[in-house]
Enzyme design. Structure first.
Site, PDB file in Angstrom:
ATOM      1  N   PRO A  97       0.783  -1.245   0.000  1.00  0.00           N
ATOM      2  CA  PRO A  97       0.000   0.000   0.000  1.00  0.00           C
ATOM      3  C   PRO A  97       0.814   1.294   0.000  1.00  0.00           C
ATOM      4  O   PRO A  97       0.391   2.272  -0.616  1.00  0.00           O
ATOM      5  CB  PRO A  97      -0.827  -0.092   1.287  1.00  0.00           C
TER       6      PRO A  97
ATOM      7  N   ASN B  57       5.320   0.378   4.252  1.00  0.00           N
ATOM      8  CA  ASN B  57       5.186  -1.064   4.051  1.00  0.00           C
ATOM      9  C   ASN B  57       6.335  -1.607   3.214  1.00  0.00           C
ATOM     10  O   ASN B  57       6.863  -2.689   3.481  1.00  0.00           O
ATOM     11  CB  ASN B  57       3.873  -1.401   3.345  1.00  0.00           C
TER      12      ASN B  57
ATOM     13  N   LYS C 142       4.501   7.461 -13.122  1.00  0.00           N
ATOM     14  CA  LYS C 142       3.144   7.247 -12.615  1.00  0.00           C
ATOM     15  C   LYS C 142       2.634   8.485 -11.872  1.00  0.00           C
ATOM     16  O   LYS C 142       1.500   8.926 -12.069  1.00  0.00           O
ATOM     17  CB  LYS C 142       3.107   6.042 -11.673  1.00  0.00           C
TER      18      LYS C 142
ATOM     19  N   LYS D  29      -3.898  10.200  -2.199  1.00  0.00           N
ATOM     20  CA  LYS D  29      -2.614   9.563  -1.834  1.00  0.00           C
ATOM     21  C   LYS D  29      -1.553   9.821  -2.906  1.00  0.00           C
ATOM     22  O   LYS D  29      -0.425  10.217  -2.601  1.00  0.00           O
ATOM     23  CB  LYS D  29      -2.804   8.051  -1.655  1.00  0.00           C
TER      24      LYS D  29
END
EC number: 1.1.1.31
Lengths: 329, 329, 329, 329
Positions: free
Chosen positions: B97, B101, B202, B277
């Site tokens: 995520p 992590n 991205k 996010k």
């Protein structure tokens, strides 16, 4: 009940149509009767020339005598004021810099509406506040004339080549009459709806264009700083959901595309000061209609700051240069 | 001196190349040896399933036992920790995520790098800060392993259908090895450059997407209030310079297009919280590289406010709804 | 040469003064002659009442008969139109909601200027576009009357208690005459300069107020999320360079101060919709003068969105609530 | 189970308290034992000098030998690394440029924590991400030491004159011990709460300061263009609700106040690049805590663009100049 109402409205429309058609047909039957043209600037001059090329007699006027002289040499009849144009032509096109000029040319002491003939078709190709277009339409209607707004997209080059796009607002019955003239000057003519919607369409397009351009400039700049090759980044964006006209057709980063202002030191194209003007119109219409436009508003401010910092006459894609300069340079 | 250094570095690179090529060829020769997969969430699970479908033995782990159970039933071998995966596979894919992590799974006490074999290929498909990707690459290199970032675009549907797009950053020599696996899970694999550039591509795409979407929502809203028909306005924009992916492929206004979230009460699609996010990552990389992103930054704030106001789980095109609501409602 | 010019200008001023003084003195000598009052809304009614309390006969009108009735009961003479007011009073105060109302009341078919007497003093306390104030001044001057803009700060409470602040723009020679009346209705009267500067001062103050309020709300919210006690944070800001009126006098966080709207569920105070209106004026004047106002513009958009989201009638400090709501709530 | 855990934790806390109190008293009893100081830059040097002036032996280190030499000449003992400082002093102050430096100095191979003595008081006066302060506190606690964050407001001048303000975060029991040293270097010491809240307070103040300054610059610029005298406008704002520190104490318009950077071509004061750094911290903490800061974020972007455009080393009030420049200049 709704159907009934709709029925009555159709009757009404038909009646209106009848009246309008009368004037339209008069105009249509004599389609090569003189066309008035007011406003012979960078855009208006080539537009008027294209009317002449198409065989229309042109009755013209402008505040600058030199502009009039040039068109006169090409065969136009030059007169002294908008009201004189209105005396001699029942189809008139106006192409003016801003709202106050339009108000003056239509409703001023020597304005069109002082002498306009009943049934005259008035087409305003200026880019102005749609609220002003609506006011002009009301004023024209009082005199028995018909006002349509028909702002253009495309620059001086497109005007010369009769490749402009016209976005037209006004009563639908008059659209054909307007189209006859506009197709002499443009490649696309789009009917947008009631009076003012031509302006609305143009303002909306340019606001989204401005947002897309600044967004593309920020994104390309960020990607380059993160180590991406600009051409590769443009290619990735253009095959993905980041794609927009500013990334795939008018990329602001020098070296990514040819034949665009970024390949030519941001010369030519659409000046920052003109974009700031159009965003000012977007801002004003949004303020007046209480519509939130957070990004449109910030885009306006950015181009406004650029005008204050020496970018007024560069193409608006120079926002890439404005944002890019390195610390310490 | 600099030349000498550059010389030595080239030697070193050549030597590294040799080592890498060796391991690449070892891996290639045995291409259906086990592939490790860590992170079996909404995206990771279908991705791992596609590896199984393509005949690769999969060694998997996840913090949620249920996710592991499902994949086990399909034939995967489940182990207890990332370090165990690293003991059993020399190609490992991670799909997690967020940055913390990834740091934990690679460098934590039971992390991959505790047991990684020399020459192992590590592919991280999480969307994270490219600076973290670079750190992981350095840490992996110290252990003789190779790290590549390969974030995806496309949602759960594309993951199931093996239609994802992978944007890959890392040493070019390893790209073919990565591509072999990624093509089992995606339709497009794009090589972007050095480690971190996959993330950069991205992040850049999504930032421009976010700007285009809010811009489209503002523009459509303004146009509608000015009297334009939404479908007509979309058509005009899409044939003009305002055109972007959000206006022509994913229009945020209900009724303009079919098969998009705006036609389904903004359900499905790409959640506002996920966009917020990604914009947070854009913000962080821009802050760290001292890159101005005025519109990107404001887009971030708008989606952040939307998350606070109940839009977190709606598709991000619901910004149209957020801006539109009328006074008095 | 400059001195000479200045000399001539003084002569001219003296001559103007003479003319003006003539009319001023006429009015002064009869200072308890009737005063006209147009616009008896929430603000106008208590203002007119304070004139009555100070012994001035009042000639009033309003579009709502009930408002007129109330004032009539207190001794005012009610007439039917602004032009009738102008026939009966040579000092007139107007207090209207927005620019179009002012234009109508002054220049409409039954407007003041249709019947205004030479030398009449016209004081407009509405908050409007300073460009409109200037137009009204020009129109008044043509009729031999004098127009001043005198917008107020302070709400209904201050209006009742004669505690308003007036910011006055107009020719300096008339300031004393205006002050005589304004002091009956306010505690502070500030002379700002030429016509329109009263509006300018009010717009500027409210724009900075809006920016400070949103900034304070963001800052308090961030600090609270970072673990700071709100009262302590307010105290630290107020002894430091972050201090502003919104942090030390009108803090938007419930529990930090007493007697402010944030202590009363954001009821009372200055409505978000009114702040949005004033920011719309700031936006318009900035657009028209080509002045960049990036934060002012964003503040405008934020309050505009709030109006669309149900905050229109809450005090503008409710922006804290708008930004604060937690994800998942 | 949770209750049990909570119980044990309380025991642990009590035990810690005991240990800490013991060390506090040890340190207090010998208050003129050596104090460590790491980071002798523009701010750190005068701070360390003030400790010497107050009779404290100072053990110092810095990466620049010249800075060390200067302090050595004034009586400080210079050592080679943070770990050596930690061997010789049980109270250490650090003053470093940014988060990575702090991480290195505390947890690097020659860092403080490699050799820190149990009970040592570590005070970090750097301005950094509060999340890093918390990490350092956890790392210090593992070694039996106590970490507090105590960033300053005030510049080089205030540092020399021991007039800084310290905002302190950390366990309350240690606050007195910290205060003893900090009062030698500053005029105000404010306890803000748990570790990280000192940073939080500083970041919050500077964010609101930045917003107030840009807002004041926009407002003054707009007012001037609307015909208001700058001094008069400042006076009106300062008696009204637009009042803020930037309008009444540090006005950005040349000619309005004396003794501020705007009166000296924006030299001295607080550099735009430093403000951009602090806003970067605000941005990062806001992003990480999912807190919307629309104006704070835009303020960050504006100062970031200014840094790219040659304003990096001017006082941050030069934003007035950045926005003001006229078209055509």
């Amino acid at each position: 009940m709704a159907a009934l109402f709709r029925g009555s409205r159709n009757l009404l429309l038909r009646w209106n149509k009848h009246v309008n058609l009368a004037s339209v047909s008069t105009r249509s039957m004599a389609s090569k009767t003189p066309v008035g043209f007011i406003g012979l600037g960078n855009m208006g001059s080539p537009m008027a020339r294209n009317l002449l090329k198409n065989g229309y007699p042109v009755i013209a006027t402008d505040v600058f005598p030199e502009s009039c002289k040039e068109l006169q040499d090409l065969g136009a009849q030059v007169v002294d004021s908008p009201s004189e144009v209105a005396e001699k032509a029942d189809r008139i096109i106006t192409m003016l810099p801003s709202s106050p000029n339009v108000i003056e040319v239509y409703t001023g002491p020597n304005g069109i509406l002082k002498k306009v003939k009943k049934g005259t078709l008035l087409i305003d190709s200026s880019t102005i506040d749609p609220a002003v277009s609506k006011e002009m339409a009301v004023a024209a209607e009082k005199m028995g004339a018909v006002f349509m707004d028909a702002p253009v997209s495309g620059g001086v080059g497109a005007a010369s080549l009769a490749k402009l796009t016209f976005m037209v607002g006004g009563v639908e019955e008059e659209y054909n009459a307007a189209q006859e003239l506009l197709t002499c000057m443009g490649a696309n003519v789009v009917y947008c709806g009631q009076v003012g919607t031509g302006q609305a369409a143009k303002i909306c397009n340019n606001m989204l264009l401005a947002i897309g351009m600044i967004g593309t400039a920020e994104t390309m700049n960020l990607g380059i700083r993160l180590g991406l090759d600009p051409k590769l980044l443009a290619k990735i964006l253009n095959m993905s959901s980041g794609r927009c006209w500013s990334s795939d057709t008018y990329n602001p980063v020098p070296g990514v595309m040819e034949g665009v202002p970024s390949a030519n030191n941001y010369q030519g194209g659409f000046g920052t000061t003109l974009m700031a003007k159009d965003l000012g119109l977007a801002q004003t219409t949004a303020t007046n209609t209480k519509t939130p436009i957070p990004l449109g508003s910030l885009a306006h401010q950015i181009f406004r700051v650029m005008c204050s910092r020496g970018y007024a006459n560069k193409d608006f894609s120079s926002v890439f240069q404005f944002l890019r300069e390195e610390e310490g340079q």
